[in-house]
Enzyme design. Sequence first.
Site, short mmCIF file in Angstrom:
data_model
loop_
_atom_site.label_atom_id
_atom_site.label_comp_id
_atom_site.label_asym_id
_atom_site.label_seq_id
_atom_site.Cartn_x
_atom_site.Cartn_y
_atom_site.Cartn_z
N LYS A 41 0.84 -1.21 0.00
CA LYS A 41 0.00 0.00 0.00
C LYS A 41 0.87 1.26 0.00
O LYS A 41 2.08 1.18 0.28
CB LYS A 41 -0.92 -0.01 1.23
CG LYS A 41 -0.20 -0.03 2.56
CD LYS A 41 -1.16 -0.29 3.72
CE LYS A 41 -0.42 -0.36 5.04
NZ LYS A 41 -1.30 -0.76 6.14
N ARG A 138 -10.82 -0.31 14.81
CA ARG A 138 -10.82 0.44 13.56
C ARG A 138 -11.99 -0.01 12.71
O ARG A 138 -13.01 0.64 12.67
CB ARG A 138 -9.47 0.24 12.85
CG ARG A 138 -9.20 1.21 11.74
CD ARG A 138 -7.73 1.25 11.33
NE ARG A 138 -7.23 -0.01 10.78
CZ ARG A 138 -5.96 -0.17 10.37
NH1 ARG A 138 -5.11 0.83 10.44
NH2 ARG A 138 -5.56 -1.33 9.89
N HIS A 167 -6.38 -7.53 12.83
CA HIS A 167 -5.16 -6.71 12.79
C HIS A 167 -4.73 -6.38 14.21
O HIS A 167 -5.54 -5.98 15.03
CB HIS A 167 -5.44 -5.42 12.00
CG HIS A 167 -4.22 -4.60 11.70
ND1 HIS A 167 -3.11 -5.13 11.04
CD2 HIS A 167 -3.91 -3.31 11.96
CE1 HIS A 167 -2.20 -4.17 10.92
NE2 HIS A 167 -2.65 -3.07 11.47
N ARG A 220 0.66 -10.86 6.84
CA ARG A 220 0.69 -9.63 6.02
C ARG A 220 1.94 -8.84 6.40
O ARG A 220 2.01 -8.21 7.43
CB ARG A 220 -0.59 -8.81 6.28
CG ARG A 220 -1.87 -9.60 6.02
CD ARG A 220 -3.11 -8.73 6.19
NE ARG A 220 -3.15 -8.07 7.48
CZ ARG A 220 -3.63 -8.60 8.61
NH1 ARG A 220 -4.12 -9.84 8.61
NH2 ARG A 220 -3.63 -7.91 9.72
N TYR A 266 16.47 31.64 5.66
CA TYR A 266 15.35 32.42 6.20
C TYR A 266 15.48 32.61 7.70
O TYR A 266 15.77 31.66 8.43
CB TYR A 266 14.03 31.71 5.91
CG TYR A 266 13.68 31.62 4.44
CD1 TYR A 266 13.48 32.78 3.68
CD2 TYR A 266 13.52 30.38 3.83
CE1 TYR A 266 13.14 32.69 2.33
CE2 TYR A 266 13.17 30.29 2.48
CZ TYR A 266 12.98 31.45 1.74
OH TYR A 266 12.65 31.35 0.42
N CYS A 312 14.65 25.18 3.36
CA CYS A 312 13.77 25.87 2.40
C CYS A 312 12.90 24.85 1.66
O CYS A 312 13.03 23.65 1.86
CB CYS A 312 14.60 26.65 1.39
SG CYS A 312 15.88 27.68 2.14
N ASP A 314 12.96 23.98 -1.47
CA ASP A 314 13.65 23.17 -2.48
C ASP A 314 15.14 22.98 -2.23
O ASP A 314 15.81 22.31 -3.00
CB ASP A 314 13.49 23.85 -3.86
CG ASP A 314 12.10 24.40 -4.04
OD1 ASP A 314 11.16 23.57 -4.02
OD2 ASP A 314 11.94 25.62 -4.13
#
Length: 370
Positions: A41, A138, A167, A220, A266, A312, A314
């Site tokens: 997933k 859940r 689960h 799983r 910054y 920052c 990027d």
Amino acid sequence: MFNETQYRPTRAVINTLAIERNAKHLISYLPKETKLIAVVKSDGYGHGVAQAASAALRAGADMLAVATPDEAMTIRKTQPTTDILVLGFSPVSFAAVAAKHRIILTVTSEDWVKQVHAQQPFDNKCRIHVKIDSGMGRIGVRTEEELTRLVKSIQQSDLSIDGVFTHFARADEENREPTQRQFERFMRLVSCLPEKPRLIHASNSAGILLFPEYALDAVRFGIGLYGIPPSHIVAKQLPFKLERALTIETELTYVKQMAAGEEISYGGTYKAAEGEWIGTLPVGYADGLRRSLKGQEVLIDGKRVPIVGTICMDQCMIRLPRAYPEGEKVILIGKQGDEEIMIEEWSERLNTIPYEVAVTISTRIPRVYT
Ligand SMILES: *Cc1c(COP(=O)(O)O)cnc(C)c1O
């Protein structure tokens, strides 16, 4: 499968052989009759769903599991025959599509079954797994009465029961008792089924690694497939070695020497010392290098150096021990020389778990496969 159209030096390098070996190790550790459901997933926990799925299948995984109908449909494109289980909610409207594409759905509600039944009959029966909530809180049926009613409604529909599962909420903890209680509750409910489905399964990675006696018909395996232990408790008790598949690397794009007191980034939160070397990296918070990772170390030339100043969108800056040429390789997560920065270093700093870090590495970072 190296993608030559990628120009950016920032990339996630995925070792698919590591994924394959983790699956192989698990298979040899499992009881012979226990099947391996590889959980892929969220784009294979950020590693790339198609490559993770084929690595697991090459190793001998019997089945794939995903969270959503769309993820299942994406895998179906490259895996025409493999069994795929959707672990989470599927809308009623997806049942007919699932039947057609032989996708297995998780069923938790009688109402859902009745709504599916009210649709046109399907060409093939839609296979389903019944979910029992044994303590996760859940999704899933919680009592014998609910289970009996759900199974009756399934038997009167176009759905066929292929499996039943639960689960674990706390299998990664030191305290084994909550998991033991969940398992007992699950088995008590399973014993109420009119006939045994093909697959009874309970364990996630932590479950299978710490409670091999709960392997049942299938397990799983998610995070462990990618070589990451589910928690530091599990990491201390691994029955076999897990091999990490993810490296995030980049390179120096700019290098300069500073005068005393000159500021970086910054807010001017970092002031350089006289003669200090600062390098710039083309990676930032839009890539998943969250701003709160300020101060996190990276590897250059096999040594740890810190990210300095505000990260920052990027780019970010690192303090260098000396001048390095632009283009010098830098590791954000992974090994270089004798040093290693593990994903857990990030997750601890971010006050979260490695799962969340892995799945929030942005899609802007190209995945390349070795
Ligand atoms: C995500 C998930 C798993 C895999 O869990 P890991 O801890 O990553 O092994 C197994 N079962 C269900 C229902 C899940 O949602």
